[in-house]
Motif scaffolding. Structure first.
Motif, PDB file in Angstrom:
ATOM      1  N   THR A  50      -5.296  -4.843  13.580  1.00 36.35           N
ATOM      2  CA  THR A  50      -6.491  -5.238  12.819  1.00 36.35           C
ATOM      3  C   THR A  50      -6.824  -4.186  11.759  1.00 36.35           C
ATOM      4  O   THR A  50      -7.062  -4.516  10.591  1.00 36.35           O
ATOM      5  N   THR A  51      -6.822  -2.917  12.164  1.00 40.22           N
ATOM      6  CA  THR A  51      -7.089  -1.835  11.211  1.00 40.22           C
ATOM      7  C   THR A  51      -5.988  -1.766  10.166  1.00 40.22           C
ATOM      8  O   THR A  51      -6.251  -1.560   8.974  1.00 40.22           O
ATOM      9  N   SER A 107      -6.505  -4.340   7.504  1.00 39.84           N
ATOM     10  CA  SER A 107      -7.622  -4.038   6.605  1.00 39.84           C
ATOM     11  C   SER A 107      -7.199  -3.054   5.521  1.00 39.84           C
ATOM     12  O   SER A 107      -7.592  -3.198   4.350  1.00 39.84           O
ATOM     13  N   GLN A 164      -4.822  -4.794   3.082  1.00 35.96           N
ATOM     14  CA  GLN A 164      -5.581  -5.677   2.209  1.00 35.96           C
ATOM     15  C   GLN A 164      -6.285  -4.889   1.101  1.00 35.96           C
ATOM     16  O   GLN A 164      -6.338  -5.321  -0.057  1.00 35.96           O
ATOM     17  N   LYS A 165      -6.819  -3.693   1.456  1.00 33.65           N
ATOM     18  CA  LYS A 165      -7.428  -2.829   0.437  1.00 33.65           C
ATOM     19  C   LYS A 165      -6.396  -2.435  -0.615  1.00 33.65           C
ATOM     20  O   LYS A 165      -6.690  -2.422  -1.820  1.00 33.65           O
ATOM     21  N   TYR A 172      -3.870   3.826   0.874  1.00 31.61           N
ATOM     22  CA  TYR A 172      -4.285   2.773   1.803  1.00 31.61           C
ATOM     23  C   TYR A 172      -3.063   2.170   2.508  1.00 31.61           C
ATOM     24  O   TYR A 172      -3.088   1.888   3.709  1.00 31.61           O
ATOM     25  N   GLY A 191      -2.319   2.243   6.465  1.00 35.97           N
ATOM     26  CA  GLY A 191      -2.039   0.979   7.143  1.00 35.97           C
ATOM     27  C   GLY A 191      -0.757   1.023   7.934  1.00 35.97           C
ATOM     28  O   GLY A 191      -0.678   0.505   9.056  1.00 35.97           O
TER      29      GLY A 191
END
Length: 509
Positions: A199-200, A203, A206-207, A185, A189
């Motif tokens: 934005t992606t 996310s 954060q995962k 992840y 990112g």
């Protein structure tokens, strides 16, 4: 009680020396690690037959320490010695060669030879695909290495493809909260961050953070990397306070885990330095960069690529302080190092060329300025990163130079090229967009094209008005310029209106 002593070169000591060296390596004490590995190697060379597997392992370990020190040429030499020794006793498709090829590939990658690195990573992958099931986690690691190379070469879409392959294997083979899934992840990112898709990117970061928080202690060192990445995204989004808070979290974890002078701390000093630089706190930024450089010079070889970033950062601070001699001296150090360790078309050279252009622009040496910007542009245009933000920076810088030369008709299309890229990459209220709008307005203003000037000034105002506390002085400049245009157009009421807006702001500063 009788004590039994062994000689310093007794063969039984070699494994112990290797173990001690491994601990020093993990602690960032590279000189001590090298000394113990060399002691082990001397014993092995005396007591074992030539090309013994244990000696090959020690050569590999020596390569790993030199790699950590940034001496990638020495690391590559040791990895090749390991390969030559193992080649004599193992079949060409032996699994051990997968690891050896991987190490050689990593050394070439660090030396900036991405194509050769990619060929070795592919050799690793070929061996693994022949002996491992399609969902084996080692394949995920190899896919991860290959996608990192594609990212370094600017091919972000290809990098994303391999990262997603890696993630798919890990999701099939590992529990859902495994740290390696968090790593995937994090890598995905990072690619979205490089593509400007913040934005992606957030996310995925954060995962990654969510998994680590469930499976690891809150002070685990892996959190430092993810906090740095989150800080980087928020910095790109112009949210400096949030960026600084994440950088501080990373700093605190590394300091507790490693101590003050560990090589990992250099990055944690560099990142807050960029924040202080962006808010104009030059002395504090210089102090942070200076500490990063001090740590790197103690820990790394003189040609470690991390020094390039620090030299560039220090140079930009001296540039902002108008000490152009010092600024140029640090950029020359960066350039000399890059010529030794990178190919002549490596993307990192474009950054240094851009910074050299920036300083010469302040010195009004415009012909030299343009030569550096054009070198940067050639590198960037030949890379596969068609949405690269650095390309927008080069177009913008060239526009500023032509503006300074009063060649306004050439400046405008360069600013517009920069704007077209940045509008795709940045949120609509990003300060970098305001800066481009302002400079386009300024250029049209100088050409007496008042309608276009006002249109772009107003776009800059809309963004800067959202945060007048941070952007007060720059907002006042725009109001003054708009007022001046209305004055020239004999629209005195509008002129007074904008001049008063400027005065209101300036009285609060």
């Amino acid at each position: 009680m009788e004590l039994n002593y062994v000689a310093e070169d007794d063969s039984s000591l070699a494994p112990t020396y290797n173990n001690i060296a491994g601990v020093h390596h993990s602690m960032g004490e590279y000189s001590l690690a090298l000394s113990f590995y060399k002691k082990a190697l001397e014993i092995e060379q005396k007591s074992l037959y030539a090309d013994h597997p244990l000696s090959a392992t020690t050569y590999n370990n020596l390569g790993s320490v030199h790699s950590s020190m940034g001496d990638y040429a020495a690391a590559l030499d040791f990895y090749k010695k390991t390969f030559a020794m193992r080649e004599k006793s193992l079949p060409p498709n032996h699994p051990d060669f997968g690891s050896i090829y991987n190490n050689i590939g990593t050394a070439y990658s660090s030396l900036g030879d991405d194509q050769t690195a990619l060929s070795y990573y592919q050799k690793t992958l070929e061996i693994q695909e022949n002996i491992l099931p399609s969902t084996h986690v080692d394949l995920a690691i190899s896919y991860g290495n290959i996608d990192t190379i594609h990212g370094s070469m600017g091919d972000h879409l290809k990098a994303l493809e391999f990262h997603e392959k890696s993630l798919k294997i890990r999701e099939i083979s590992l529990p859902s909260n495994h740290p390696d899934i968090a790593t995937s992840y994090n890598n995905i990112g990072s690619v979205h961050n490089a593509m400007g898709d913040y934005t992606t990117s957030l996310s995925f970061f954060q995962k990654s953070l969510d998994i680590r928080q469930k499976s690891l202690g809150e002070d685990h060192i892996s959190f430092a990397n993810i906090y740095d990445n989150l800080g980087s995204v928020y910095k790109s989004m112009d949210d400096r306070l949030t960026a600084q808070s994440y950088y501080q979290k990373a700093f605190d974890i590394r300091q507790r885990s490693f101590g003050e002078n560990h090589p990992e701390m250099a990055n944690s000093y560099n990142n807050p330095g960029t924040i202080h630089s962006s808010i104009g706190d030059k002395s504090k930024a210089l102090a942070y960069y200076g500490k990063a450089l001090e740590i790197q010079q103690k820990s790394f070889s003189n040609n470690h690529p991390d020094l390039v970033n620090t030299y560039n950062n220090i140079s930009l601070i001296y540039h902002s302080m108008e000490d152009y001699t010092k600024a140029l001296s640090f950029l020359q150090k960066a350039l000399d190092l890059q010529f030794k360790s990178r190919s002549e078309d490596h993307p990192s050279l474009a950054t240094t060329y851009n910074n050299l252009g920036l300083i010469h622009n302040s010195m009004k040496d415009y012909s030299t300025v343009l030569s550096f910007y054009e070198k940067a542009l050639v590198i960037q245009q030949n890379s596969k990163s068609t949405r690269d933000q650095s390309l927008a920076t080069t177009y913008f810088n060239m526009g500023l130079t032509y503006y300074s030369m009063k060649t306004y008709s050439t400046a405008i299309p360069l600013f517009e090229k920069a704007l077209a890229i940045q509008e795709k990459l940045l949120p609509s209220d990003h300060q970098d967009l305001a800066n481009i709008y302002y400079n386009i307005g300024l250029t049209y203003d100088a050409m007496n094209n008042y309608q276009n000037a006002i249109s772009h000034y107003e776009k800059a105002c809309i963004i800067r008005e959202k945060d007048p506390t941070t952007n007060g002085s720059s907002l006042a400049y725009v109001y003054c310029n708009i007022g001046s245009i209305y004055h020239s157009m004999k629209n005195y009421l509008e002129a007074i209106n904008y001049y008063r807006k400027a005065i209101t702001i300036q009285e609060k500063i």
